[in-house]
Write an enzyme that holds these catalytic residues in place. Sequence first.
Site, PDB file in Angstrom:
ATOM      1  N   SER A  73      26.835  69.407  50.375  1.00  0.00           N
ATOM      2  CA  SER A  73      27.960  68.690  49.767  1.00  0.00           C
ATOM      3  C   SER A  73      29.268  69.449  49.956  1.00  0.00           C
ATOM      4  CB  SER A  73      27.715  68.483  48.272  1.00  0.00           C
ATOM      5  OG  SER A  73      26.480  67.847  48.039  1.00  0.00           O
TER       6      SER A  73
HETATM    7  N1  SAH Z   1      23.710  69.219  46.872  1.00  0.00           N
HETATM    8  C1  SAH Z   1      22.996  69.271  48.120  1.00  0.00           C
HETATM    9  C2  SAH Z   1      23.129  67.907  48.748  1.00  0.00           C
HETATM   10  C3  SAH Z   1      22.139  67.635  49.767  1.00  0.00           C
HETATM   11  S1  SAH Z   1      22.237  66.006  50.449  1.00  0.00           S
HETATM   12  C4  SAH Z   1      23.650  70.345  48.971  1.00  0.00           C
HETATM   13  O1  SAH Z   1      24.807  70.650  48.709  1.00  0.00           O
HETATM   14  O2  SAH Z   1      23.049  70.851  49.900  1.00  0.00           O
HETATM   15  C5  SAH Z   1      21.182  65.100  49.385  1.00  0.00           C
HETATM   16  C6  SAH Z   1      19.766  65.580  49.264  1.00  0.00           C
HETATM   17  O3  SAH Z   1      19.067  64.618  48.474  1.00  0.00           O
HETATM   18  C7  SAH Z   1      18.996  65.668  50.593  1.00  0.00           C
HETATM   19  O4  SAH Z   1      18.423  66.918  50.717  1.00  0.00           O
HETATM   20  C8  SAH Z   1      17.946  64.564  50.462  1.00  0.00           C
HETATM   21  O5  SAH Z   1      16.724  64.866  51.124  1.00  0.00           O
HETATM   22  C9  SAH Z   1      17.757  64.497  48.960  1.00  0.00           C
HETATM   23  N2  SAH Z   1      17.163  63.263  48.481  1.00  0.00           N
HETATM   24  C10 SAH Z   1      17.428  61.990  48.863  1.00  0.00           C
HETATM   25  N3  SAH Z   1      16.652  61.122  48.188  1.00  0.00           N
HETATM   26  C11 SAH Z   1      15.888  61.870  47.337  1.00  0.00           C
HETATM   27  C12 SAH Z   1      14.890  61.561  46.379  1.00  0.00           C
HETATM   28  N4  SAH Z   1      14.501  60.309  46.132  1.00  0.00           N
HETATM   29  N5  SAH Z   1      14.309  62.576  45.714  1.00  0.00           N
HETATM   30  C13 SAH Z   1      14.668  63.870  45.927  1.00  0.00           C
HETATM   31  N6  SAH Z   1      15.611  64.224  46.818  1.00  0.00           N
HETATM   32  C14 SAH Z   1      16.210  63.236  47.523  1.00  0.00           C
END
Ligand code: SAH
Length: 224
Positions: A73
């Site tokens: 993010s």
């Molecule tokens: N805050 C994190 C954002 C990662 S992007 C960072 O800064 O790195 C969003 C993340 O949500 C991804 O890793 C994706 O795999 C996860 N995600 C999407 N749907 C999900 C779900 N149903 N359960 C758990 N994780 C999920």
Amino acid sequence: MVVREGMDRQGIGMTSQRTRERLLERLFEEGVRNLRVLEAMRRTPRHLFVDEALAHRAYEDTALPIGHNQTISQPYIVARMTELLLGGGPLDKVMEVGTGSGYQTAILAQVVERVFSVERIHPLQERAKAVLKDINIRNVVFRHADGNWGWPQYGPYDAILVAAAPAEVPKELLNQLADGGRLVIPVGDKEQFLTLVIREGDNFIHQQVEPVRFVPLLAGAIRS
Ligand code: SAH
């Protein structure tokens, strides 16, 4: 939480201290005022959460790819979401859905007591675990699962932060929110809004905060 000095210094060689300070200034200009959040962001080596080839861009205020079609993010969004979560006072148990790189997890872990972080893509979770261990963050537990269903075993949570966007707020997450608890979540399909939900007994007060762009909250957990 203490970030190991050596690690931090190592990163400063790759990205100047000035570049990092500029990020902090920018967050402040964009309206982030919570000093605990700003301080956590100052001392967290974001370059360790991205691929080495992208490390030189780690202190830009931008999302970056982390593989598996996902992104780390944008720092502003991490700061904003954390600040919204903390708005009600100190937090003990916080659930995070979407660990991703673990960067948001690291920030949360420095401003609340305990973090329960759920991720559906196993290799991302493993990498995040390793980085958090490296920088000596210990108050986080991880679950490989579909976060649409939360993590009922440890609920209810004082706050829940979701880092991927569903079309609608998942019911189970609302169920696992403590009375007075706060949920921060991007909601929407084509147009997404960062949304703050506050639980008051059986009522849930929704407040749209600002337009955002997140990857979608998907269903099911995958091993690779
Ligand atoms: N805050 C994190 C954002 C990662 S992007 C960072 O800064 O790195 C969003 C993340 O949500 C991804 O890793 C994706 O795999 C996860 N995600 C999407 N749907 C999900 C779900 N149903 N359960 C758990 N994780 C999920």
